[in-house]
Design an enzyme around this catalytic site. Structure first.
Site, short mmCIF file in Angstrom:
data_model
loop_
_atom_site.label_atom_id
_atom_site.label_comp_id
_atom_site.label_asym_id
_atom_site.label_seq_id
_atom_site.Cartn_x
_atom_site.Cartn_y
_atom_site.Cartn_z
CB ALA A 219 12.00 -8.03 7.32
CG ASP A 220 8.08 -2.51 7.61
OD1 ASP A 220 7.15 -2.93 8.31
OD2 ASP A 220 8.02 -1.90 6.50
CD GLN A 221 5.29 -7.23 0.66
OE1 GLN A 221 4.66 -7.67 1.67
NE2 GLN A 221 6.26 -7.63 0.32
#
Length: 204
Positions: free
Chosen positions: A80-82
């Site tokens: 995951a990444d934001q």
């Protein structure tokens, strides 16, 4: 939404306590194995190619998932990444409290977008992906508020890309929030749970 006790726990390729808490609170058994990647180098390479912000988040999530999936070929691995984008500029996690203030001053009184990407890999390849989005409007912040906020949050806020936690004091920064709440926290949770149900990892 009860986990299937016969299924191996999901591998979370992230050191984010917020993502782990979201999944655990939703009843997802986890093994945490943070991916070791040079995010700054990857972002610089993507920026040189004028990669859209959504694709930057997706690419980083995929790289993390595949890096850890290479060690666990028979498991589902979630990367995951934001990414935060304001007026075409991508913001990174602040390195110190001075950068927290500078970043919040840049966002003060303006709308910005948070894009939270999730990629699940299995047997060395991505098998599912989703990018959640939210639009947040930060209210104009006074100098006195900046001082009080930085003093109250301390270095704990350095772990977030926006220098805020909406579930805490960060709520005081905003006039409006539209979109997926869980994506603001760092993971498109409902979509992730939906895929895990399809795969039989959660009992219907």
């Amino acid at each position: 939404m009860i986990p299937d006790p016969s299924a191996a726990p999901l591998v979370l390729a992230s050191s984010s306590e917020a993502r782990a808490a979201l999944l655990r609170d939703a009843g997802v058994p986890l093994d945490i194995v943070p991916a070791r990647v040079d995010e700054a180098e990857i972002k610089a390479a993507l920026a040189a190619e004028d990669t859209p912000a959504r694709d930057v988040a997706d690419a980083l999530a995929e790289i993390k998932a595949l890096r850890v999936a290479a060690r666990f070929p028979d498991r589902l691995v979630l990367g995951a990444d934001q990414v935060l984008v304001c007026e075409g500029r991508l913001f990174d996690k602040p390195r110190d409290l001075a950068e927290v203030r500078a970043q919040l001053e840049a966002l003060s009184g303006k709308p910005h977008q948070l894009l939270s990407a999730a990629v699940i890999a299995e047997e060395g390849r991505p098998v599912w992906r989703h990018v959640g989005a939210a639009r947040l409007v930060m209210r104009p912040l006074s100098s006195a508020f900046f001082d009080a906020y930085v003093a109250a949050t301390g270095e704990d806020i350095l772990t977030t890309v926006g220098a805020y936690k909406l579930e805490g004091l960060g709520a005081q920064l905003f006039a409006r929030v539209d979109g997926d709440y869980f994506s603001v926290l760092g993971l498109p949770l409902l979509e992730t749970l939906g895929f895990l149900r399809i795969r039989g990892r959660l009992i219907e």
